[in-house]
Write an enzyme that holds these catalytic residues in place. Structure first.
Site, PDB file in Angstrom:
ATOM      1  N   CYS A 132       8.800   0.323   8.573  1.00  0.00           N
ATOM      2  CA  CYS A 132       9.093   1.318   7.544  1.00  0.00           C
ATOM      3  C   CYS A 132      10.589   1.633   7.558  1.00  0.00           C
ATOM      4  O   CYS A 132      11.257   1.479   8.571  1.00  0.00           O
ATOM      5  CB  CYS A 132       8.284   2.571   7.811  1.00  0.00           C
ATOM      6  SG  CYS A 132       8.224   2.946   9.538  1.00  0.00           S
TER       7      CYS A 132
ATOM      8  N   ASN B 201       4.522   0.805  14.345  1.00  0.00           N
ATOM      9  CA  ASN B 201       4.809   0.023  13.151  1.00  0.00           C
ATOM     10  C   ASN B 201       6.267   0.289  12.783  1.00  0.00           C
ATOM     11  O   ASN B 201       6.610   1.375  12.318  1.00  0.00           O
ATOM     12  CB  ASN B 201       3.864   0.455  12.017  1.00  0.00           C
ATOM     13  CG  ASN B 201       4.179  -0.238  10.715  1.00  0.00           C
ATOM     14  OD1 ASN B 201       5.062  -1.080  10.639  1.00  0.00           O
ATOM     15  ND2 ASN B 201       3.441   0.109   9.674  1.00  0.00           N
TER      16      ASN B 201
ATOM     17  N   VAL C 290       3.088 -10.820  13.934  1.00  0.00           N
ATOM     18  CA  VAL C 290       4.050 -10.112  13.104  1.00  0.00           C
ATOM     19  C   VAL C 290       3.372  -9.264  12.032  1.00  0.00           C
ATOM     20  O   VAL C 290       2.188  -9.419  11.761  1.00  0.00           O
ATOM     21  CB  VAL C 290       4.973 -11.115  12.340  1.00  0.00           C
ATOM     22  CG1 VAL C 290       5.953 -11.747  13.276  1.00  0.00           C
ATOM     23  CG2 VAL C 290       4.147 -12.173  11.586  1.00  0.00           C
ATOM     24  N   ASN C 291       4.201  -8.430  11.406  1.00  0.00           N
ATOM     25  CA  ASN C 291       3.795  -7.723  10.194  1.00  0.00           C
ATOM     26  C   ASN C 291       3.939  -8.697   9.009  1.00  0.00           C
ATOM     27  O   ASN C 291       4.198  -9.872   9.204  1.00  0.00           O
ATOM     28  CB  ASN C 291       4.662  -6.466  10.017  1.00  0.00           C
ATOM     29  CG  ASN C 291       3.879  -5.333   9.371  1.00  0.00           C
ATOM     30  OD1 ASN C 291       3.235  -5.545   8.345  1.00  0.00           O
ATOM     31  ND2 ASN C 291       3.922  -4.155   9.961  1.00  0.00           N
TER      32      ASN C 291
ATOM     33  N   MET D 109       0.844  -1.196   0.000  1.00  0.00           N
ATOM     34  CA  MET D 109       0.000   0.000   0.000  1.00  0.00           C
ATOM     35  C   MET D 109       0.880   1.248   0.000  1.00  0.00           C
ATOM     36  O   MET D 109       0.511   2.276  -0.571  1.00  0.00           O
ATOM     37  CB  MET D 109      -0.904   0.032   1.236  1.00  0.00           C
ATOM     38  CG  MET D 109      -1.803  -1.183   1.438  1.00  0.00           C
ATOM     39  SD  MET D 109      -2.945  -1.508   0.086  1.00  0.00           S
ATOM     40  CE  MET D 109      -3.898  -0.015   0.053  1.00  0.00           C
ATOM     41  N   GLY D 110       2.037   1.182   0.683  1.00  0.00           N
ATOM     42  CA  GLY D 110       2.903   2.356   0.768  1.00  0.00           C
ATOM     43  C   GLY D 110       2.461   3.315   1.867  1.00  0.00           C
ATOM     44  O   GLY D 110       2.673   4.528   1.755  1.00  0.00           O
TER      45      GLY D 110
HETATM   46  C1  LIG Z   1      -3.942  -4.239   2.943  1.00  0.00           C
HETATM   47  C2  LIG Z   1      -3.054  -4.334   4.148  1.00  0.00           C
HETATM   48  C3  LIG Z   1      -2.601  -3.161   4.754  1.00  0.00           C
HETATM   49  C4  LIG Z   1      -1.800  -3.218   5.888  1.00  0.00           C
HETATM   50  N1  LIG Z   1      -1.391  -2.046   6.466  1.00  0.00           N
HETATM   51  C5  LIG Z   1      -0.655  -2.085   7.609  1.00  0.00           C
HETATM   52  C6  LIG Z   1      -0.298  -0.889   8.277  1.00  0.00           C
HETATM   53  O1  LIG Z   1      -0.651   0.227   7.871  1.00  0.00           O
HETATM   54  N2  LIG Z   1       0.448  -0.985   9.412  1.00  0.00           N
HETATM   55  C7  LIG Z   1       0.841  -2.186   9.937  1.00  0.00           C
HETATM   56  O2  LIG Z   1       1.483  -2.219  10.978  1.00  0.00           O
HETATM   57  N3  LIG Z   1       0.500  -3.344   9.314  1.00  0.00           N
HETATM   58  C8  LIG Z   1      -0.231  -3.318   8.179  1.00  0.00           C
HETATM   59  N4  LIG Z   1      -0.591  -4.505   7.564  1.00  0.00           N
HETATM   60  C9  LIG Z   1      -0.181  -5.781   8.156  1.00  0.00           C
HETATM   61  C10 LIG Z   1      -1.282  -6.362   9.026  1.00  0.00           C
HETATM   62  O3  LIG Z   1      -1.605  -5.506  10.100  1.00  0.00           O
HETATM   63  C11 LIG Z   1      -0.868  -7.735   9.597  1.00  0.00           C
HETATM   64  O4  LIG Z   1       0.305  -7.595  10.360  1.00  0.00           O
HETATM   65  C12 LIG Z   1      -0.601  -8.749   8.509  1.00  0.00           C
HETATM   66  O5  LIG Z   1      -1.519  -8.599   7.463  1.00  0.00           O
HETATM   67  C13 LIG Z   1      -0.660 -10.178   9.034  1.00  0.00           C
HETATM   68  O6  LIG Z   1      -1.918 -10.485   9.584  1.00  0.00           O
HETATM   69  P1  LIG Z   1      -3.088 -11.226   8.731  1.00  0.00           P
HETATM   70  O7  LIG Z   1      -2.486 -12.443   8.123  1.00  0.00           O
HETATM   71  O8  LIG Z   1      -4.171 -11.520   9.730  1.00  0.00           O
HETATM   72  O9  LIG Z   1      -3.514 -10.253   7.699  1.00  0.00           O
HETATM   73  C14 LIG Z   1      -1.402  -4.475   6.425  1.00  0.00           C
HETATM   74  C15 LIG Z   1      -1.850  -5.646   5.798  1.00  0.00           C
HETATM   75  C16 LIG Z   1      -2.662  -5.601   4.679  1.00  0.00           C
HETATM   76  C17 LIG Z   1      -3.120  -6.880   4.047  1.00  0.00           C
END
Ligand SMILES: Cc1cc2nc3c(=O)[nH]c(=O)nc-3n(C[C@H](O)[C@H](O)[C@H](O)COP(=O)(O)O)c2cc1C
Ligand SMILES: Cc1cc2nc3c(=O)[nH]c(=O)nc-3n(C[C@H](O)[C@H](O)[C@H](O)COP(=O)(O)OP(=O)(O)OC[C@H]3O[C@@H](n4cnc5c(N)ncnc54)[C@H](O)[C@@H]3O)c2cc1C
Ligand code: FES
EC number: 1.3.-.-
Lengths: 254, 295
Positions: B127, B124, B187-188, B74-75
């Site tokens: 970055c 977060n 995790v992220n 997404m950036g």
């Molecule tokens: C579309 C999208 C946007 C995300 N944006 C962020 C974000 O802004 N900040 C962040 O810490 N993690 C972000 N993540 C990561 C999620 O918070 C999460 O850590 C990751 O998707 C793993 O969990 P999940 O498998 O349940 O999705 C994003 C994930 C997705 C799919």
């Protein structure tokens, strides 16, 4: 959820519909309900939502980077598409369609399927009327232009007051938000907002209901997944007609 | 399967309605959509990551659905300080604001906008460091400790979210704990990419992205397990959780709560659905299973 990598499609034909609108026909059929959209990937530029004007085409108005890049493409060039996404128009009985500018595009599949009885078509000027001839063959057509070069001199909204809304089970609307808001106001006044089906435009990034870019107030409805078509009663007292969020999520007045 | 006793819980200084939180960046851009997820049964919600200045994000495609998961780049689009307005209607709700910055000072500035306006903050760290050379802040233990301290010293409940894209996540978790974190979120997303064979180029506008969803569940479980060995603050498990049994498994690895993101794609009512399976009035206290797999 199954894999949804963008499909590579080849542009087989480019039709100049109006001075600012072109239809891009491609070589793959995308089965969809009228009013559904695809995410169109213009390689190296961006990915943007576009309604399907037929199972094989999108119809595009040039407004910025991605659309300008599409306009620079030729037959034989390739783009990516994923979808179809969104709910589309669900109609039954007699249907009135109201389209302004390129907003006629998502309404065309309804016309092609023989589901529209009367179509109110508006544009800035006569040469910008989209799909005029194709609609005329399939539905009763009434036209309005802002400058009076064809049909009613004024807004397409004014034509809504000239038809008997009691005649229609559904009123499908797509066009600039100011125009759609005006149509909703008429329906609300007549007490039939719930019969209006409005196709909304909000900034979309994912198209699948995850990123939150297209969420609307006050119910948090996602235009890409819960919409893009919403019934008028859901839109009353919402952000519709007032503001929308841009790519960063900041609010901008409509 | 184990059933848990329902009711509010406190994790890392934040009171939640249940153990199931919305993960950052999923439907977290507007107050209304966060409210919708809470109404749909989430025990708490984490917002989109908010940074020091407004960002439009990367050009599309930003997200692609693949077998078993989702890859996104997404950036970090966000409206920056204007996001404070989105929280107005959520006062008193279990809302955690995710924040990012390129330096400890930036983290502190952004944290300052939200201190007192949310239940807590989640850092977060995925970055790039503004003065570094593209490496994520989250891969440098000293920086992690500094950024954590910059925020935790404001006195707000501070959760630190880690990237799995490091050799030793336990070392990073320990650094966050030293910096004063109240909890660790792990995790992220996992570094990933796909190439369109039709168009002969990476499918994401940013070329590279991060994988989430079911495919990373085993990775996340391992990270939580490693962190539980190394840290004494609570861990919030995140990554691929989509069923009540996944929640129990995360807890057995060491998680006190979980965050759920990608699974929302199949069902926006996923929180209520999981809660329905997970909780029962004759269930046990979560404390009985958290970390039990380490015995
Ligand atoms: C579309 C999208 C946007 C995300 N944006 C962020 C974000 O802004 N900040 C962040 O810490 N993690 C972000 N993540 C990561 C999620 O918070 C999460 O850590 C990751 O998707 C793993 O969990 P999940 O498998 O349940 O999705 C994003 C994930 C997705 C799919
Ligand atoms: C469901 C839906 C269906 C659409 N169908 C059509 C259609 O059939 N024909 C048509 O010409 N247009 C359609 N649009 C509008 C179209 O998506 C935008 O005109 C297009 O994205 C502009 O891209 P750009 O790069 O050329 O413009 P930019 O220079 O990027 O921006 C110009 C304006 O376009 C809009 N826009 C840009 N990117 C996006 C995005 N990712 N999502 C939504 N809006 C964006 C914004 O309002 C922006 O202010 C539709 C939009 C939606 C949401
Ligand atoms: S575009 Fe991502 S949720 Fe609608």
């Amino acid at each position: 959820m199954h894999e949804q990598m963008p499909a590579g499609v080849t542009i087989t034909e480019i039709v100049e519909e109006t001075p600012s609108i072109r239809t891009f026909v491609f070589d793959r059929e995308i089965e969809a309900r009228p009013g559904q959209f695809v995410m169109v990937w213009v390689p190296g530029v961006d990915e943007v939502p576009m309604a399907l004007s037929s199972p094989f085409s999108i119809t595009v108005q040039k407004v910025g980077d991605a659309t300008a890049a599409l306009f620079a493409m030729h037959e034989g060039d390739r783009i990516g598409v994923r979808g179809p996404y969104g709910n589309g128009f669900a109609v039954s009985g007699r249907t009135l369609a109201v389209g302004g500018g390129v907003g006629a595009s998502p309404l065309l599949p309804l016309v092609t399927a023989g589901l529209v009885d009367t179509f109110l078509l508006g544009a800035r000027t006569a040469s910008e009327l989209l799909f005029e001839n194709r609609i005329r063959g399939a539905a009763t057509l009434m036209v309005a232009t802002d400058d009076g070069t064809a049909g009613h001199h004024g807004f397409v909204t004014e034509l809504v007051s000239r038809v008997d809304l009691a005649d229609f089970d559904h009123i499908c609307v797509c066009g600039p938000e100011i125009m759609m808001t005006a149509v909703l106001a008429v329906l609300d006044r007549e007490g039939c907002a719930e019969r209006g089906l409005f196709s909304l435009h909000r900034y979309m990034k994912c198209g699948v209901g995850l990123c939150g870019s297209c969420c609307t107030d006050p119910h948090g409805l996602r235009v890409c997944r819960d919409g893009p078509v919403f019934s008028g009663d859901v839109l009353l007292d919402s952000e519709f007609g007032h503001y929308a969020r841009d790519a960063s999520g900041s609010r901008r007045r409509i | 399967m184990v059933a848990l006793y329902p009711g509010p819980v406190e994790v890392g200084g934040i009171r939640l309605r249940n153990h199931l939180l919305l993960a950052a960046g999923i439907l977290g851009t507007t107050g209304a959509s966060l409210a919708r997820i809470l109404a749909n049964g989430a025990g708490g919600v984490v917002t989109k990551s908010i940074g020091p200045s407004p960002k439009e994000g990367h050009p599309g495609p930003c997200l692609v659905v693949v077998d078993g998961g989702i890859i996104n780049a997404m950036g970090l689009p966000n409206p920056s300080a204007a996001f404070v307005d989105e929280l107005a209607s959520l006062a008193g709700e279990p809302v955690i604001v995710s924040i990012f910055g390129g330096t400890p000072e930036e983290f502190r500035t952004v944290a300052g906008w939200f201190a007192g306006k949310a239940s807590g903050l989640e850092l977060n760290l995925s970055c790039p460091h503004a003065e570094g050379y593209g490496a994520a802040i989250g891969s440098d233990p000293a920086l992690v400790q500094e950024c954590t301290r910059a925020v935790a010293s404001l006195g707000v409940p501070t959760w630190v979210k880690l990237t799995p894209n490091v050799a030793d996540i336990a070392e990073i978790g320990a650094a966050a704990e030293r910096g004063g974190a109240d909890a660790i979120v792990a995790v992220n997303t996992v570094k990933a990419m796909r190439i369109s064979t039709a168009l002969r180029r990476p499918v994401l506008g940013n070329r590279f992205g991060g994988l989430s969803g079911k495919a990373i569940f085993p990775v996340a479980v391992r990270c939580v397990y490693d962190l539980y060995e190394a840290c004494s603050i609570p861990i919030v498990g995140c990554g691929g959780v989509s069923t009540a049994d996944n929640v129990v498994e995360m807890m057995m690895a060491g998680a006190s709560a979980v965050e759920i993101g990608s699974a929302v794609i199949d069902d926006i009512g996923i929180f209520a659905a999981i809660a329905d399976d997970l909780y029962s009035l004759d269930g046990i206290d979560a404390g009985e299973i958290v970390g039990c797999a380490h015995a």
